[in-house]
Write an enzyme that holds these catalytic residues in place. Structure first.
Site, PDB file in Angstrom:
ATOM      1  N   SER A  69       7.992  36.927  30.237  1.00 52.94           N
ATOM      2  CA  SER A  69       7.792  36.136  29.019  1.00 52.94           C
ATOM      3  C   SER A  69       9.091  35.857  28.273  1.00 52.94           C
ATOM      4  CB  SER A  69       6.811  36.854  28.084  1.00 52.94           C
ATOM      5  OG  SER A  69       7.353  38.078  27.635  1.00 52.94           O
ATOM      6  N   LYS A  86      18.350  44.488  29.965  1.00 50.16           N
ATOM      7  CA  LYS A  86      18.889  43.224  29.472  1.00 50.16           C
ATOM      8  C   LYS A  86      20.405  43.265  29.304  1.00 50.16           C
ATOM      9  CE  LYS A  86      14.833  41.439  27.007  1.00 50.16           C
ATOM     10  NZ  LYS A  86      14.298  41.012  25.699  1.00 50.16           N
ATOM     11  N   CYS A 190       6.904  37.539  17.724  1.00 51.25           N
ATOM     12  CA  CYS A 190       6.835  36.263  18.440  1.00 51.25           C
ATOM     13  C   CYS A 190       5.764  36.309  19.515  1.00 51.25           C
ATOM     14  CB  CYS A 190       8.200  35.898  19.022  1.00 51.25           C
ATOM     15  SG  CYS A 190       8.825  37.048  20.270  1.00 51.25           S
ATOM     16  N   CYS A 250      25.379  49.067  -0.794  1.00 52.98           N
ATOM     17  CA  CYS A 250      26.639  48.538  -1.318  1.00 52.98           C
ATOM     18  C   CYS A 250      26.705  48.485  -2.833  1.00 52.98           C
ATOM     19  CB  CYS A 250      26.909  47.143  -0.750  1.00 52.98           C
ATOM     20  SG  CYS A 250      25.830  45.840  -1.403  1.00 52.98           S
TER      21      CYS A 250
END
Length: 253
Positions: A69, A86, A190, A250
């Site tokens: 996919s 990957k 997704c 920060c």
């Protein structure tokens, strides 16, 4: 700082003749180190264009493996890589296509505890991850190590892109933007909502372009802003971000 070789002058001549890049800018790229976290839909095109553009060193982290996919949008992979890590597959593609560029890859998740030797400290970080937990951890590391963070995100036909320098007194970090956002058990992905491959590719290319801007200083620096891109209407708007004085990362101590 090493100088460009004759072969590099030929390879990158289309960039070098740009007045805002020139030989100086290309030399800066050749000596730059970019850290990319995530070899997914955003990371793949970003990696391809960084390597093609002459980045001197790339480091890649990804703890996932290639799935069928993924191939609709993750352009460095093919059917033969299904099941492979990957980071390893992306590094092989980059080595084959651009053999002169040092590429360090890690088949593991990046953590905020990662340490760098001074000589390989990254000049810019591209975050292509897809969870608040990862993005906030990466942001905290970027602020602590004073590394500009290019953050890109995608959802269906929408994308967002920002460059964060929270270690500077007048600049927000990613946490200033999202606060203590967290990933719920039913958070959208997704896989559930879908995503347009070309839209992801556009965001990855824009992330690479912002990394090049950070390194070379071309154009105007988009301070305190986030770009929102609507793929359905092909429009983009900019929203102003402000440093949060109470930010855990920060803000004022």
């Amino acid at each position: 700082m090493r100088e460009l070789t004759d072969a590099e002058l030929d390879r990158y001549q289309r960039q070098i003749i740009l007045p805002d890049i020139g030989g100086r800018g290309q030399t800066l790229l050749a000596n730059a180190h970019v850290l990319v976290i995530g070899a997914g839909g955003i990371g793949c095109p970003a990696l391809a264009y960084l390597a093609a553009g002459g980045i001197g060193r790339i480091t890649l982290f990804d703890d996932d493996v290639v799935d069928l996919s993924n191939l609709q949008r993750q352009i460095l992979f093919s059917d033969s890589e299904i099941g492979e890590p990957k980071a390893e597959s992306a590094a092989k593609w980059l080595h084959k296509t651009y053999p002169g560029i040092p590429i360090n890859h890690y088949n593991q998740k990046f953590t905020a505890q990662h340490k760098w030797q001074d000589d390989i400290r990254p000049d810019v970080l591209i975050d292509g991850t897809d969870s608040f937990a990862s993005r906030l951890a990466i942001n905290d590391w970027a602020v602590a190590n004073r590394v500009p963070l290019v953050s890109a995100a995608i959802g269906q036909f929408q994308g967002q892109l920002g460059v964060f320098r929270g270690y500077e007194p007048d600049q927000p970090c990613y946490r200033c933007f999202v606060g203590d956002a967290f990933d719920s058990d039913d958070c959208d992905t997704c896989a559930e909502n879908g995503v347009l491959g070309a839209m992801v590719g556009m965001m990855g290319c824009m992330a690479a372009m912002e990394a090049v801007r950070v390194i070379t200083g071309f154009g105007s620096r988009p301070a305190n802003s986030l770009q929102i891109i609507d793929g359905k209407t092909m429009t983009m708007r900019s929203i102003t971000l402000h440093k949060d004085p109470d930010c855990k990362t920060c803000g004022d101590p």
